[in-house]
Design an enzyme around this catalytic site. Structure first.
Site, mmCIF file in Angstrom:
data_model
loop_
_atom_site.group_PDB
_atom_site.id
_atom_site.type_symbol
_atom_site.label_atom_id
_atom_site.label_comp_id
_atom_site.label_asym_id
_atom_site.label_seq_id
_atom_site.Cartn_x
_atom_site.Cartn_y
_atom_site.Cartn_z
ATOM 1 N N CYS A 13 -8.599 -0.944 7.439
ATOM 2 C CA CYS A 13 -7.341 -0.958 6.807
ATOM 3 C C CYS A 13 -6.591 0.249 6.534
ATOM 4 O O CYS A 13 -5.608 0.692 6.770
ATOM 5 C CB CYS A 13 -6.847 -2.117 5.891
ATOM 6 S SG CYS A 13 -7.026 -3.922 6.628
ATOM 7 N N HIS A 51 -1.392 -5.773 2.642
ATOM 8 C CA HIS A 51 -2.275 -6.445 2.293
ATOM 9 C C HIS A 51 -2.083 -7.943 2.118
ATOM 10 O O HIS A 51 -1.228 -7.742 1.429
ATOM 11 C CB HIS A 51 -3.956 -5.992 1.202
ATOM 12 C CG HIS A 51 -4.327 -4.470 1.728
ATOM 13 N ND1 HIS A 51 -4.907 -2.998 1.349
ATOM 14 C CD2 HIS A 51 -6.103 -5.423 2.729
ATOM 15 C CE1 HIS A 51 -5.825 -3.143 2.455
ATOM 16 N NE2 HIS A 51 -6.277 -4.379 3.107
ATOM 17 N N GLU A 80 1.070 -1.102 0.578
ATOM 18 C CA GLU A 80 0.028 0.268 0.026
ATOM 19 C C GLU A 80 0.601 1.614 0.005
ATOM 20 O O GLU A 80 1.221 1.385 0.770
ATOM 21 C CB GLU A 80 -0.386 0.212 1.264
ATOM 22 C CG GLU A 80 -1.857 -1.546 1.227
ATOM 23 C CD GLU A 80 -2.467 -1.389 0.194
ATOM 24 O OE1 GLU A 80 -2.847 -0.421 -0.745
ATOM 25 O OE2 GLU A 80 -3.455 -2.078 -0.234
HETATM 26 N N1 PCA Z 1 -8.775 -6.135 6.420
HETATM 27 C C1 PCA Z 1 -10.489 -5.169 6.217
HETATM 28 C C2 PCA Z 1 -9.859 -4.797 7.396
HETATM 29 C C3 PCA Z 1 -9.516 -5.820 8.055
HETATM 30 C C4 PCA Z 1 -9.321 -6.801 7.211
HETATM 31 O O1 PCA Z 1 -7.605 -7.491 7.356
HETATM 32 C C5 PCA Z 1 -9.516 -3.579 5.418
HETATM 33 O O2 PCA Z 1 -9.074 -4.180 4.136
HETATM 34 O O3 PCA Z 1 -9.923 -2.534 6.298
#
Ligand code: PCA
Length: 198
Positions: A143, A167, A80
């Protein structure tokens, strides 16, 4: 030895588990390259996620922070680049709370960029044939919120430690079409952490 704080999340929405929960627990307490890893699971709750992270930062005084969360719709490791000052969630958090078009920080910056060495991570993982890509959106849910709050906090404290958000895809036990099992994801995170050596 440098200290690396690694965070993951538990189940949320309709997902029974979370690949980042497993990976964070597997790597907690291990030594990877020059880093001693402390793994912490954060709540998927808007009101609680940052206080929990802040407590872990204050307790551990890390030299690097790697936040992770699961991206259900992706099948590669996503580096990210940016967190934006917005919550606009289609899903409720684990306390049943939902926000639309809401600022994370009322008078805060519009966005913060990751301070992890993303180019270096990308080329390291590419060389190992680990599926990885840059991402220009961490979403508008928990997130993105924790990435934003973490970077805002470090800046406000004038702490110049590298920090950012990764992620991970779901693993095969959660989503049958996934090309990853937990061991693959954990290995990929180990290589990613090794690339953070500075
Ligand atoms: N993914 C979510 C919140 C918790 C997670 O593991 C997200 O991408 O916001």
């Amino acid at each position: 030895m440098k200290k690396l704080l690694l965070t993951g999340f538990g189940p949320f929405h309709t997902h029974e588990s979370n690949s980042t929960f497993e990976v964070t627990n597997l790597l907690d307490g291990t030594i990877i390259g020059p880093f001693e890893v402390t793994g912490v699971i954060l709540p998927v709750v808007f009101e609680e996620v940052f206080p929990t992270l802040k407590e872990s930062i204050e307790k551990n005084s890390p030299d690097v922070i790697v936040l992770t969360g699961m991206a259900w719709g992706r099948d590669e490791i996503s580096l990210e680049r940016i967190a934006i000052n917005l919550i606009d969630s289609e899903r409720k958090d684990n306390n049943g709370v939902q926000y639309t078009e809401t600022k994370i920080s009322e008078n805060g910056e519009n966005a913060f960029f990751s301070t992890l060495p993303l180019q270096k991570i990308k080329s390291t993982l590419d060389q190992l044939d680990i599926k990885v890509s840059f991402s220009n959106t961490a979403g508008t849910y928990v997130c993105n919120q924790i990435m934003y709050k973490c970077l805002e906090f470090l800046k406000s404290e004038d702490q110049k430690i590298p920090a950012g958000f990764i992620h991970l895809p779901p693993d095969k036990t959660l989503k049958s079409e996934s090309s990853w099992d937990i061991q693959d994801l954990s290995k990929a995170m180990e290589e990613l952490i090794k690339a953070l050596k500075y």
